[in-house]
Design a protein around this motif. Structure first.
Motif, PDB file in Angstrom:
ATOM      1  N   GLN A 110      30.105  -4.631 -53.832  1.00  0.00           N
ATOM      2  CA  GLN A 110      31.270  -5.618 -53.257  1.00  0.00           C
ATOM      3  C   GLN A 110      32.480  -5.194 -54.253  1.00  0.00           C
ATOM      4  O   GLN A 110      32.679  -5.255 -54.970  1.00  0.00           O
ATOM      5  N   LEU A 140      26.143 -11.980 -45.178  1.00  0.00           N
ATOM      6  CA  LEU A 140      27.109 -12.409 -45.602  1.00  0.00           C
ATOM      7  C   LEU A 140      27.845 -11.218 -46.485  1.00  0.00           C
ATOM      8  O   LEU A 140      29.042 -11.124 -46.311  1.00  0.00           O
ATOM      9  N   PHE A 141      27.222 -10.364 -47.290  1.00  0.00           N
ATOM     10  CA  PHE A 141      27.546  -9.207 -48.082  1.00  0.00           C
ATOM     11  C   PHE A 141      28.232  -8.380 -47.298  1.00  0.00           C
ATOM     12  O   PHE A 141      29.291  -7.685 -47.565  1.00  0.00           O
ATOM     13  N   LYS A 179      25.590  -6.126 -52.785  1.00  0.00           N
ATOM     14  CA  LYS A 179      26.125  -7.019 -53.778  1.00  0.00           C
ATOM     15  C   LYS A 179      26.647  -5.839 -54.956  1.00  0.00           C
ATOM     16  O   LYS A 179      27.753  -6.252 -55.298  1.00  0.00           O
ATOM     17  N   ARG A 221      29.297 -19.088 -46.462  1.00  0.00           N
ATOM     18  CA  ARG A 221      28.542 -18.985 -45.701  1.00  0.00           C
ATOM     19  C   ARG A 221      28.827 -19.965 -44.534  1.00  0.00           C
ATOM     20  O   ARG A 221      28.062 -19.681 -43.351  1.00  0.00           O
ATOM     21  N   GLU A 238      36.752  -8.990 -45.632  1.00  0.00           N
ATOM     22  CA  GLU A 238      37.400  -9.823 -46.886  1.00  0.00           C
ATOM     23  C   GLU A 238      38.296  -8.706 -47.375  1.00  0.00           C
ATOM     24  O   GLU A 238      38.190  -7.747 -47.554  1.00  0.00           O
ATOM     25  N   PRO A 297      37.941 -15.869 -49.606  1.00  0.00           N
ATOM     26  CA  PRO A 297      36.805 -15.254 -49.513  1.00  0.00           C
ATOM     27  C   PRO A 297      35.982 -15.846 -48.335  1.00  0.00           C
ATOM     28  O   PRO A 297      35.987 -17.045 -47.770  1.00  0.00           O
ATOM     29  N   ILE A 298      35.067 -15.048 -47.567  1.00  0.00           N
ATOM     30  CA  ILE A 298      34.428 -15.656 -46.661  1.00  0.00           C
ATOM     31  C   ILE A 298      33.116 -15.991 -47.200  1.00  0.00           C
ATOM     32  O   ILE A 298      32.610 -15.954 -48.262  1.00  0.00           O
ATOM     33  N   CYS A 317      25.652  -6.212 -38.653  1.00  0.00           N
ATOM     34  CA  CYS A 317      26.286  -6.347 -39.915  1.00  0.00           C
ATOM     35  C   CYS A 317      26.389  -5.230 -40.686  1.00  0.00           C
ATOM     36  O   CYS A 317      27.489  -4.919 -41.199  1.00  0.00           O
ATOM     37  N   LYS A 338      31.503  -9.439 -45.658  1.00  0.00           N
ATOM     38  CA  LYS A 338      32.483  -9.515 -46.852  1.00  0.00           C
ATOM     39  C   LYS A 338      33.166  -8.177 -47.064  1.00  0.00           C
ATOM     40  O   LYS A 338      34.413  -8.069 -46.955  1.00  0.00           O
ATOM     41  N   ASP A 382      31.538 -20.177 -42.830  1.00  0.00           N
ATOM     42  CA  ASP A 382      32.772 -19.637 -42.212  1.00  0.00           C
ATOM     43  C   ASP A 382      32.284 -19.493 -40.772  1.00  0.00           C
ATOM     44  O   ASP A 382      31.178 -18.876 -40.301  1.00  0.00           O
TER      45      ASP A 382
END
Length: 109
Positions: free
Chosen positions: A109, A10-11, A106, A27, A18, A24-25, A59, A14, A29
């Motif tokens: 971001q 996810l991060f 994190k 979980r 994003e 925001p993106i 990713c 993003k 999506d």
């Protein structure tokens, strides 16, 4: 571990997709469909370290491109952390590098 894998994905996504001013993106999506907790859970139960590493690497490659590749300090650090993750040979060995990746993603971001 599945939640941690999903969080790293996810991060990463993003960072890659994003943009400011857009939603925001999350979980749930569509972009997360191949990186859901259940997908990682299946791979963890199978003990398929290589498949887990491939999925996370997909990713991380997107995130690396988003932060300027290895031509930046952040990119070099992400590459180093990704290499530590790729060096793991067992599910148990994934924990520490995965936590380091999550914390780093994190933070940037």
């Amino acid at each position: 571990m599945e939640l941690l894998l999903e969080t790293v994905a996810l991060f990463s996504l993003k960072l890659a997709f994003e943009t400011e001013g857009q939603s925001p993106i999350l979980r749930d999506d569509l972009i997360m469909s191949d990186y859901e907790r259940e997908v990682f859970g299946l791979l963890v139960r199978r003990g398929d370290v290589e498949a887990i590493q491939r999925k996370v690497d997909e990713c991380l490659s997107l995130a690396l491109n988003a932060i300027g590749s290895v031509d930046t300090v952040m990119g070099r650090e992400l590459l180093r952390l990704a290499a530590d993750f790729s060096a793991a040979r067992t599910i148990e060995q994934l924990d520490a590098p995965l936590i380091a990746l999550k914390d780093y993603l994190k933070d940037i971001q």
